[in-house]
Motif scaffolding. Structure first.
Motif, short mmCIF file in Angstrom:
data_model
loop_
_atom_site.label_atom_id
_atom_site.label_comp_id
_atom_site.label_asym_id
_atom_site.label_seq_id
_atom_site.Cartn_x
_atom_site.Cartn_y
_atom_site.Cartn_z
N HIS A 470 19.67 25.74 51.73
CA HIS A 470 20.05 24.62 53.01
C HIS A 470 19.81 25.22 54.19
O HIS A 470 20.19 26.48 54.34
CB HIS A 470 21.43 24.15 52.78
N GLY A 471 19.23 24.81 55.37
CA GLY A 471 18.76 25.34 56.50
C GLY A 471 20.37 25.83 57.22
O GLY A 471 20.24 26.76 58.20
N ASP A 472 21.50 25.09 57.21
CA ASP A 472 22.74 25.56 57.85
C ASP A 472 23.22 26.73 57.36
O ASP A 472 23.53 27.09 56.26
CB ASP A 472 23.67 24.47 57.75
N PHE A 473 23.72 27.58 58.39
CA PHE A 473 24.40 28.74 58.08
C PHE A 473 26.13 28.27 58.00
O PHE A 473 26.41 27.46 58.88
CB PHE A 473 24.45 29.59 59.25
N ILE A 474 26.87 28.69 57.13
CA ILE A 474 28.29 28.49 57.02
C ILE A 474 28.93 29.81 57.34
O ILE A 474 28.82 30.84 56.90
CB ILE A 474 28.34 28.06 55.38
N THR A 475 29.89 29.67 58.14
CA THR A 475 30.75 30.56 58.88
C THR A 475 31.87 30.89 57.91
O THR A 475 32.30 29.98 57.54
CB THR A 475 31.33 30.50 60.20
N GLN A 543 28.45 34.85 57.40
CA GLN A 543 28.06 33.64 57.31
C GLN A 543 27.13 33.52 55.99
O GLN A 543 26.68 34.57 55.63
CB GLN A 543 27.20 33.21 58.54
N TYR A 544 26.78 32.41 55.67
CA TYR A 544 26.16 32.37 54.36
C TYR A 544 25.24 31.05 54.41
O TYR A 544 25.75 30.05 55.00
CB TYR A 544 26.60 32.61 52.98
N ARG A 545 24.47 30.92 53.49
CA ARG A 545 23.61 29.71 53.04
C ARG A 545 23.81 29.40 51.64
O ARG A 545 23.62 30.29 50.88
CB ARG A 545 22.20 29.86 53.65
N ILE A 546 23.77 28.03 51.25
CA ILE A 546 23.86 27.61 49.71
C ILE A 546 22.54 27.06 49.61
O ILE A 546 22.01 26.29 50.24
CB ILE A 546 25.20 26.95 49.75
N GLY A 547 22.53 26.76 48.18
CA GLY A 547 21.08 26.20 47.96
C GLY A 547 21.12 26.20 46.02
O GLY A 547 22.06 26.07 45.42
N VAL A 548 19.91 25.75 45.86
CA VAL A 548 19.49 26.00 44.26
C VAL A 548 18.45 26.82 43.97
O VAL A 548 17.52 26.78 44.91
CB VAL A 548 19.36 24.56 43.79
N ILE A 549 18.32 27.35 42.94
CA ILE A 549 17.40 28.29 42.64
C ILE A 549 16.84 27.95 41.04
O ILE A 549 17.66 27.56 40.32
CB ILE A 549 17.52 29.84 42.56
N GLN A 550 15.55 27.82 40.86
CA GLN A 550 14.75 27.39 39.94
C GLN A 550 13.95 28.47 39.31
O GLN A 550 12.95 28.92 40.03
CB GLN A 550 14.03 26.30 40.00
N THR A 551 14.15 28.96 38.10
CA THR A 551 13.40 30.23 37.67
C THR A 551 12.36 29.78 36.56
O THR A 551 12.70 29.48 35.63
CB THR A 551 14.45 31.38 37.10
N THR A 552 11.18 30.06 36.81
CA THR A 552 9.85 30.09 35.95
C THR A 552 10.12 28.89 34.81
O THR A 552 10.18 29.11 33.90
CB THR A 552 9.80 31.07 35.16
#
Length: 573
Positions: A470-475, A543-552
């Motif tokens: 996700h583009g937003d940084f989380i403090t 700060q950090y960003r969150i999301g999802v990862i899809q591996t092969t």
């Protein structure tokens, strides 16, 4: 058009007359006749930000308000001699420190213009201000010089005059107090000062006296509260009917979800059972009011990690009980989970303790959350007289009483948590090439209890690792506190790896730190399922960003909604 909650208002009144020469009436003193014309009010700010407005934040552009005089010279608006204006000390607005400027277009009944200079004043929330009492005294024009002339000849002594009227004692201490062209709020309303904090009141279990007694007492003082309801009990013994709950909602109170049947959520063995309590009640509230509840109040004040995990995706704020007064700083209200003070007649110390806490709310920028049940004094409830005493002290100290949705603004730092936008400005995609790509399908069947149909879709041919942050940084607001990242996902996997929730840490300069933090990888196909990862940011992470990862993986992964669940705030002593 309805007003915009939670904006506060005050009212002004005034009468304008002209002193003219005596007419052929019975008296022999100058006459007083009503003036005609208009009075215009202009706000000192051209735009006000109201981030806690319902249902969404709003920017208010105050327009000039022009009010005519009636045939007796009174300001009159819609048949009333009280004119409503936005309060200048409302904590919900940005900027603060506002003023109204009043200007005049006055004429005599003969049409002659009456000169009157514009001036400014403050209008405290809930106050009634008589403009005559706060208008500045007229002063000589700048650079005007008044000279004493030479003494003239002594004239002849006249006849003795008639006996004068009895004297009048003038109290000079009542002169207007003018500061920067405006009368100060303290001069306007004596003991009614503007508090720095606020009170959130929550009433549990939709009891009938909430409608007959509590709401009228609140509204008479300009307050609103949160009513936590159990829809299965509507119209039951001693409970509000659905129509009464709807009426409270339409009058500006918040309707919170308290569970369909008031179950101990921690005693329910499965997510399906817990979801039923969440979603059945939510469906009933939506059917009644047309809007979902954004606040969840735990029955019996019992909560654990499993129940909180489900709440993350459904609500903007969650409440459970604590045994002590529970307050949070106004500038640090981002926690998802909140405590509340149990207010009842069970102990002689609870009422005086709550009243004493109001003194702190008046002088510190804090939110004091308090809850109760009935007003008959039974176990877990207060007396009606105690409620009146509490509310009257809030009025005396100028403390606003607001619903939970206003006291605790929506906490999800993601600008598009549901991935519903039509473009990709909120996404950072790694591995996006060829057959490995992302899209936002518009016709997905939404998860149970949800409404959105769009979702982020990652499509992989098994040759790449596809990561969508996700583009937003989380403090990181609470260093060392665990963060809970939750998302609704579904996966159609043919072969290969799988997908997982993830986070990438950064320092204060936006430089990525170390490797990706990855939750449990799911390597099977599944329909909409909540995936959760709990992790504690490293010491260097700001700060950090969150999301999802899809591996092969060969297949697709859909991500519908992500949420951050921060650690519960400790009660401030």
């Amino acid at each position: 058009m309805a007003d915009l909650a939670p904006l506060g208002y005050g009212r002004v009144k005034a009468r304008y007359v002209a002193g003219v020469a005596d007419s052929s009436d019975a008296g022999d003193v100058p006459d007083v006749v009503p003036l005609t014309g208009t009075v215009t009010f202009n706000m000192s700010a051209s735009a006000l930000r109201v981030v806690t407005a319902a249902p969404d934040p709003a920017t208010v552009h105050p327009r000039p308000i022009t009010v005519a005089l009636d045939d007796e010279g009174y300001l009159t608006q819609n048949g009333s001699r009280l004119v409503s204006l936005l309060a200048t000390d409302d904590p919900a607005t940005n900027p603060t420190g506002l003023q109204w400027t009043v200007s005049f277009n006055l004429r005599t009944i003969d049409g002659d213009s009456v000169p009157a200079q514009a001036w400014s004043f403050e209008l405290p929330r809930g106050a009634v201000v008589d403009l005559t009492e706060v208008a500045p005294l007229t002063a000589p024009a700048p650079n005007t010089i008044i000279l004493k002339g030479t003494k003239g000849d002594t004239g002849d002594k006249g006849d003795k005059g008639d006996q004068g009227l009895p004297g009048v004692v003038v109290d000079t201490t009542l002169a207007p107090v003018i500061s920067s062209g405006a009368k100060t709020a303290s001069a306007l309303r004596a003991s009614m000062v503007s508090a720095r904090g606020a009170v959130v009141l929550i009433f549990d279990d939709n009891w009938a006296d909430h409608y007959t007694d509590v709401a009228p007492l609140l509204e008479a003082r300009g307050f609103r509260a949160t009513f936590a309801v159990n829809p299965s009990t509507f119209g039951g013994g001693g409970r509000m009917t659905a129509a009464q709950v709807l009426d409270l909602y339409n009058r500006g109170h918040e309707i919170a979800n308290h569970g369909q049947t008031h179950q101990d959520m921690t005693a329910l063995a499965t997510d399906a059972l817990r979801a039923g309590e969440f979603d059945d009640a939510q469906a009933a509230i939506v059917a009644l009011t047309g809007a979902p509840a954004t606040t969840w109040v735990y029955p019996y004040n019992l909560t654990n990690a499993a129940t909180d995990r489900l709440a993350y995706l459904r609500y903007d704020r969650v409440f459970a009980g604590t045994g002590s007064p529970y307050v949070e700083w106004l500038d640090d209200r981002g926690a998802f989970l909140h405590g509340r003070y149990s207010w009842s007649n069970d102990s002689a110390s609870l009422q005086p303790r709550g009243l004493a806490f109001l003194d702190r709310v008046a002088r510190e920028p804090i939110v004091f959350t308090i809850f109760t049940h009935k007003t008959n004094g039974e176990t877990g409830s207060i007396l009606l007289s105690q409620l009146i005493e509490f509310l009257d002290k809030c009025v005396a100290l100028g403390i606003p009483v607001v619903p939970a949705s206003k006291g605790f603004p929506t906490f999800n730092p993601l600008s598009d948590p549901g991935y519903t936008a039509t473009d990709a400005r909120f996404l950072s995609i790694t591995g996006n090439s060829g057959a490995n790509t992302y899209s936002k399908p518009a016709n997905l069947t939404p998860p149970s209890g949800m409404t959105a149909k769009r979702a982020l879709r990652l499509t992989n041919d098994g040759t790449a690792t596809l990561r969508a942050l996700h583009g937003d940084f989380i403090t990181v607001r609470s260093p060392g506190a665990p963060q809970v990242i939750s998302a609704l996902m579904q996966q159609n996997r043919t072969s290969g790896g799988g997908s997982a929730v993830c986070a990438l840490e950064y320092d204060s300069y936006g430089t990525a730190l170390g490797s990706l933090v990855v939750g449990t990888t799911l390597s099977t196909s599944f329909s909409w399922t909540q995936q959760t990862m709990s992790y504690t940011p490293s010491a260097a992470c700001t700060q950090y960003r969150i999301g999802v990862i899809q591996t092969t993986m060969v297949g697709t992964t859909d991500v519908w909604r992500m949420h951050i669940g921060d650690a519960r705030r400790p009660a401030l002593a």
